[in-house]
Design an enzyme around this catalytic site. Sequence first.
Site, PDB file in Angstrom:
ATOM      1  N   ASN A  52      37.557  30.684  38.092  1.00 52.14           N
ATOM      2  CA  ASN A  52      37.688  31.959  38.787  1.00 52.14           C
ATOM      3  C   ASN A  52      36.619  31.994  39.872  1.00 52.14           C
ATOM      4  O   ASN A  52      35.435  32.128  39.590  1.00 52.14           O
ATOM      5  CB  ASN A  52      37.508  33.139  37.811  1.00 52.14           C
ATOM      6  CG  ASN A  52      37.706  34.483  38.484  1.00 52.14           C
ATOM      7  OD1 ASN A  52      37.265  34.717  39.598  1.00 52.14           O
ATOM      8  ND2 ASN A  52      38.365  35.397  37.795  1.00 52.14           N
ATOM      9  N   TYR A 158      46.174  34.073  36.334  1.00 54.37           N
ATOM     10  CA  TYR A 158      45.112  35.087  36.383  1.00 54.37           C
ATOM     11  C   TYR A 158      45.653  36.325  35.685  1.00 54.37           C
ATOM     12  O   TYR A 158      46.464  37.063  36.240  1.00 54.37           O
ATOM     13  CB  TYR A 158      44.707  35.421  37.819  1.00 54.37           C
ATOM     14  CG  TYR A 158      43.704  36.553  37.884  1.00 54.37           C
ATOM     15  CD1 TYR A 158      42.485  36.460  37.224  1.00 54.37           C
ATOM     16  CD2 TYR A 158      43.983  37.726  38.577  1.00 54.37           C
ATOM     17  CE1 TYR A 158      41.569  37.492  37.264  1.00 54.37           C
ATOM     18  CE2 TYR A 158      43.078  38.759  38.629  1.00 54.37           C
ATOM     19  CZ  TYR A 158      41.867  38.646  37.963  1.00 54.37           C
ATOM     20  OH  TYR A 158      40.960  39.675  37.989  1.00 54.37           O
ATOM     21  N   ASP A 187      42.084  32.273  33.978  1.00 54.42           N
ATOM     22  CA  ASP A 187      41.230  33.362  33.505  1.00 54.42           C
ATOM     23  C   ASP A 187      42.125  34.357  32.789  1.00 54.42           C
ATOM     24  O   ASP A 187      42.946  35.019  33.421  1.00 54.42           O
ATOM     25  CB  ASP A 187      40.521  34.014  34.687  1.00 54.42           C
ATOM     26  CG  ASP A 187      39.711  35.237  34.289  1.00 54.42           C
ATOM     27  OD1 ASP A 187      39.532  35.460  33.071  1.00 54.42           O
ATOM     28  OD2 ASP A 187      39.263  35.977  35.188  1.00 54.42           O
ATOM     29  N   ASN A 189      41.022  36.943  30.797  1.00 63.86           N
ATOM     30  CA  ASN A 189      40.379  38.257  30.685  1.00 63.86           C
ATOM     31  C   ASN A 189      40.375  38.808  29.264  1.00 63.86           C
ATOM     32  O   ASN A 189      40.376  40.030  29.069  1.00 63.86           O
ATOM     33  CB  ASN A 189      41.043  39.261  31.626  1.00 63.86           C
ATOM     34  CG  ASN A 189      40.273  39.379  32.932  1.00 63.86           C
ATOM     35  OD1 ASN A 189      39.076  39.653  32.922  1.00 63.86           O
ATOM     36  ND2 ASN A 189      40.938  39.138  34.034  1.00 63.86           N
ATOM     37  N   ASP A 271      30.911  34.737  39.277  1.00 62.47           N
ATOM     38  CA  ASP A 271      30.457  35.253  37.990  1.00 62.47           C
ATOM     39  C   ASP A 271      31.137  34.535  36.828  1.00 62.47           C
ATOM     40  O   ASP A 271      30.952  34.907  35.676  1.00 62.47           O
ATOM     41  CB  ASP A 271      30.694  36.760  37.897  1.00 62.47           C
ATOM     42  CG  ASP A 271      32.161  37.137  38.081  1.00 62.47           C
ATOM     43  OD1 ASP A 271      32.946  36.261  38.521  1.00 62.47           O
ATOM     44  OD2 ASP A 271      32.522  38.288  37.798  1.00 62.47           O
ATOM     45  N   HIS A 272      31.951  33.508  37.127  1.00 61.27           N
ATOM     46  CA  HIS A 272      32.584  32.674  36.104  1.00 61.27           C
ATOM     47  C   HIS A 272      32.103  31.235  36.258  1.00 61.27           C
ATOM     48  O   HIS A 272      31.843  30.773  37.375  1.00 61.27           O
ATOM     49  CB  HIS A 272      34.115  32.700  36.237  1.00 61.27           C
ATOM     50  CG  HIS A 272      34.742  33.994  35.835  1.00 61.27           C
ATOM     51  ND1 HIS A 272      35.503  34.146  34.699  1.00 61.27           N
ATOM     52  CD2 HIS A 272      34.729  35.208  36.434  1.00 61.27           C
ATOM     53  CE1 HIS A 272      35.934  35.399  34.614  1.00 61.27           C
ATOM     54  NE2 HIS A 272      35.487  36.064  35.662  1.00 61.27           N
TER      55      HIS A 272
END
EC number: 3.1.11.2
Length: 677
Positions: A52, A158, A187, A189, A271-272
């Site tokens: 990501n 995603y 990703d 989540n 941030d990943h």
Amino acid sequence: MDSMMLRGSQCLWRTKLTTESRSSESFSSTLEGLPPVMTSQPERELCFVTWNTQGIKETNNFQHKCLQWERTLNTLKADIAFLQETHVGLKDCDIYKWITKSWKVYFTVYSSRSKGVAILIRDDKDFEYICHDEDHSGRYIVLFCRLYGELYTLVNVYNHKADKNVLYTLKDYLQETAEGVLVVGGDFNTVLEPGIDRSPSVGREDPLRGILEDFSESLNLRDTWAHLHPTDRDFTRCQNDSYSRLDMFFVPEDIMRRVHRCEIEGKKISDHDPVVLTLRVQERSETKKPKVAQNLKECGERKIRLGKISGAEILSAIKSLTDSGEEKPDKFTIRYYKENRCQLTEVLKIEYNNILKDKQIASDFRECRYVEGRCIFNVKYLTFVLILARRLNVFLTPPFEQKKKKIKKKSELNICVMVTFAQVPKKIKKTFLEQSLKGLKTTLKSLKKRFPPATSLTLFQSAPPPDFSILANLLPEDKEFTCLQEGCPLTRPILNLALKQLQYDLIRTGCMTSFCQIRQIIVVYAETPDTSQKADNSDTSMETSQEADILEEAEPDAFQKVDTSESDMSEETFEEADSSAETDTSMKDQEFLDEFEELFEEEGFSEDDAETDITEEAHTFMQSSQESDAFEEAESDTSQKADTSEKENMLQKVWKLVEQFQEDSGIKLNVYPPYRE
């Protein structure tokens, strides 16, 4: 943070040790009982990376970001890269041009601020493109290809945290189309094991977790990192003091034996962190196409456009059709389409998207015949309009959630009037339909401007662009009218759209309304007398109610303070306050009586005189009290008359708007109870 880094390095060390031993054991076991084979070439592997990127374009805070993440992919020795949150809109596609010098790129176009996925294959790999499918909202891309002669289905996902349908849709599509080596990365989540894959563990249950479990189990997929690291803890995303393993690779159970390694690499560009999967290659010389592409005359990439119809939408539409056994005008049956739906998907997708692009429809495409007043359409046409009907329905559902406590407010309301169709409409004015369809774009833009994305639902985030201009060529016309055919999936959404326009007009005049799509009824509410006074001090339109919900989500603390201040005084507190007030009153009354007696004694009045004077005072008080009651009754009558007057005004508004609607749309309505001036 230092302890977290240490724990990550310990996990990495343990992973290398256990992976090497486990891989050597599994490899040696496969060779038992086979004659030794002399080979001069080492075993070939493919390195997959899922990441990501939090946007691949450079920003004011991050210069040359695109160059940085490509360098990182080179450092990781990536052969195939799955990128999420690319944030590529229609105007940003040029960013991929310079990347194509060393990569083959397949990507989705959606928004320059959210979503978007891409699959990159390094140029020096033995790669053959077959076909691909992409989500209209940039949430996934499925690439059918060959790598070193072997058939692969590569899936990049995603899974937006507010989307609940993407994995369901993708699961149904892959169950029909996936062939060869299936590799799913992205990703998601959510985590599969909150106690291990999240730190600190959150008590509340994540609804996406169950959806991901259903997705993986239905396709017999295994979480590769968890399989190779059953007792380790590591994370792919850090936010403040929260750590989660949201980024994963999945492969089917029978492909796990070919997984050599799977690691989480600490590359802090977004941030990943990227996840690296190494898969052993089995070189083959296959020429067979997957079922989804068997009817394709030639394989080739198609141009990028917004709102393209996906293969998943086509498969879902065909599966939902009911086979009545009737032969259609083009001699094909629904049964034929159902039995060959996988092979027809790519062919239909090309045809449908060309129709959307060129707005040109062949006469035989929408050919139909009438049987007992009912229209019988070609399956190809029926599937196409069903997809458009589903897309149109997305924009007719309420754009914002209403709190449960708002339902309580309806108990304070009376149904004033209901509006519905006088009969099943057969046609609608073309100008009215065009304006209503254009209004979808206007409504969408205004909602995005008025409400911040954090407080809105993903209803419109996951919706295709509201371009329905194709309906002008898709539906038959009669002079100034567009004909609405019985049995056409578009008829009901168009009628709901028309009623929705009337509802918007009612809201603008201050009426509180609700729209029942199933019954096709607009309900207009009137307030009860008990709440009329409260209503004078607040805007009670449905639109304002929705805005209050939005504000409450945006400022929960402020609302909590208000609620607390109102609820701090419990029943016991009120009882104590009332008791205190009564005590104060009785003390004052006693003081007054004592002073009154002293006054009588000083003036020489007798007790009888005093009683007579007190009686006269009481009689005077009773008269004034009766006059006050009479005044209150008169005021109540006035209030009731005001309520009646307000209701009459509301009925006048409704009736005028209904008459205007009938003139503009050419559709007759019924109003219950009927109103006459």
